[in-house]
Write an enzyme that holds these catalytic residues in place. Structure first.
Site, mmCIF file in Angstrom:
data_model
loop_
_atom_site.group_PDB
_atom_site.id
_atom_site.type_symbol
_atom_site.label_atom_id
_atom_site.label_comp_id
_atom_site.label_asym_id
_atom_site.label_seq_id
_atom_site.Cartn_x
_atom_site.Cartn_y
_atom_site.Cartn_z
ATOM 1 N N CYS A 87 -6.656 -6.473 12.197
ATOM 2 C CA CYS A 87 -6.881 -5.156 11.319
ATOM 3 C C CYS A 87 -5.452 -4.412 11.428
ATOM 4 O O CYS A 87 -4.875 -4.119 12.621
ATOM 5 C CB CYS A 87 -7.821 -4.221 12.116
ATOM 6 S SG CYS A 87 -8.237 -2.595 11.221
ATOM 7 N N CYS A 144 1.135 -1.089 -0.080
ATOM 8 C CA CYS A 144 0.127 -0.013 0.108
ATOM 9 C C CYS A 144 0.726 1.120 -0.087
ATOM 10 O O CYS A 144 2.060 1.168 0.568
ATOM 11 C CB CYS A 144 -0.930 -0.173 1.191
ATOM 12 S SG CYS A 144 -2.011 1.403 1.329
#
Ligand code: SF4
Length: 367
Positions: free
Chosen positions: A334, A104
């Site tokens: 997460c 990312c």
């Protein structure tokens, strides 16, 4: 989307209509093509004339009932996906967390994936492949089908929005995966253009109940810029405009995620500021106890501080939920997805600056 005929047929990236169009150009009848499409998505049977690579599952890590599986692509790069059991009154279903990119580019300081930098965008078929592998290839209890899909794995979906939207179109297809739009959530750091594109999709018939989630994580621009460099490009006032312009159909959930990091964004006044920011935005606030990434500068928060933050938000009149922590021990929680072997492409320093270093990719398996 038009379907080019000189490319290999990657059916997992095609809606039924696109698949049938392609099949007919190969001389098949529409009826036969429809049966093949259904068999591919419902039974995992690949038509002989199509290309669905058998990406090997190179690791399956399990903590409790949460599992992370890793698919290795032909180029040696890997996607990580997480299967999370969701107990309901009617039984336990499964939520699948999918990746939209390998790595990312967003550089969020609390996130493991940011350590990799952006390696590549996934195609729609590679995104859908994660659902297909979870449904037809990864061993798990047959009575726990994948019910919900969340775009919260590796990558920022709006950074690859056209492929993400195509993947959503495929996933909801009634003759294929048949995942209701209401069971799909796209989570974003808040690219306003990306939010507008998702909004355009939501306006289409059949997508009104697609869910949007915003990863906010801070009470103000100063703190958000420290932990999320993208806030320089898209400050919170701009985000709010984008959120207020987003189409809202009844029953579509809009969720704001807030990763609670000790000493960074967990003070009482932070809670009050967040609630004030969200007052105009009808949403639920989802408080997520920080899951330490590798070499994290911060620990996980104490239970008491999570409880205090949630209680204060509720007292402020903000509908608030606390997300349970699942998968932390296997780096499947997460913000914890990321391949340690290739993450050194970019090192995120504690001051938030990034120092790119040469990309090194290895296909070696060491699990
Ligand atoms: S939190 Fe999401 S957007 Fe931020 S670096 Fe991690 S994967 Fe990217």
């Amino acid at each position: 989307m038009s379907v080019a005929t000189d490319q290999p047929v990657r059916p997992l990236g095609l809606t039924r209509a696109q698949f049938v169009e392609r099949a007919r150009s190969c001389g098949r009848s529409a009826g036969a093509a429809l049966e093949e499409y259904r068999a591919l998505f419902r039974a995992g049977v690949v038509p002989a004339w199509c290309e669905v690579p058998e990406y090997p599952v190179t690791a399956t890590l399990v903590e409790g009932e949460t599992s992370k599986f890793v698919l290795r692509h032909d180029d040696g790069l890997e996607t990580e996906s997480v299967l999370i059991p969701m107990p309901r009154s009617t039984g336990t279903t499964t939520t699948l967390c999918v990746s939209s990119q390998v790595g990312c580019a967003m550089g969020c300081r609390f996130c493991e994936t940011a350590q990799m930098g952006l390696i590549k965008n996934l195609r729609a078929d590679q995104i859908v492949h994660q659902w297909w592998a979870a449904t037809h290839r990864v061993q798990r209890s047959a009575d726990r089908p994948v019910k919900n899909i969340v775009f919260m794995g590796m990558g920022e979906p709006t950074d690859n929005i056209d492929e993400v939207i195509q993947a959503v179109r495929v996933l909801v297809d009634h003759d294929g995966a048949t995942v209701p739009a209401s069971n799909i959530s796209i989570s974003t750091v808040g690219n306003p253009d990306g939010i507008a594109k998702i909004g355009d999709l939501v306006r289409e018939r059949g997508f009104h109940r697609l869910n949007l989630a915003l990863s906010l994580n801070a009470p103000n621009d100063e703190i958000r810029t420290q932990i999320m460099p993208v806030n320089k490009a898209w400050p919170m006032a701009r985000l709010k405009e984008a959120l207020l312009a987003f189409p809202r159909f009844s029953q579509a959930a809009f969720c704001v995620e807030y990763v609670l990091i000790p000493g960074v964004n967990d003070a009482d006044e932070h809670c009050d500021e967040v609630c004030a920011f969200l007052r105009e935005v009808r949403c639920s606030l989802n408080v997520i106890p920080y899951n330490p990434r590798r070499n994290s500068p911060w620990p996980a928060p104490e239970e008491s501080s999570v409880d205090r933050f949630v209680a204060r938000a509720v007292a402020n009149g903000q509908f608030t939920k606390r997300r349970g922590t699942k998968g932390r021990d296997v780096m499947a929680a997460c913000g914890q997805l990321g391949n340690e072997r290739i993450r050194n492409r970019r090192v995120v320093a504690d001051d938030g600056s990034t120092a790119p270093v040469p990309l090194r990719i290895t296909a070696r398996r060491d699990t």
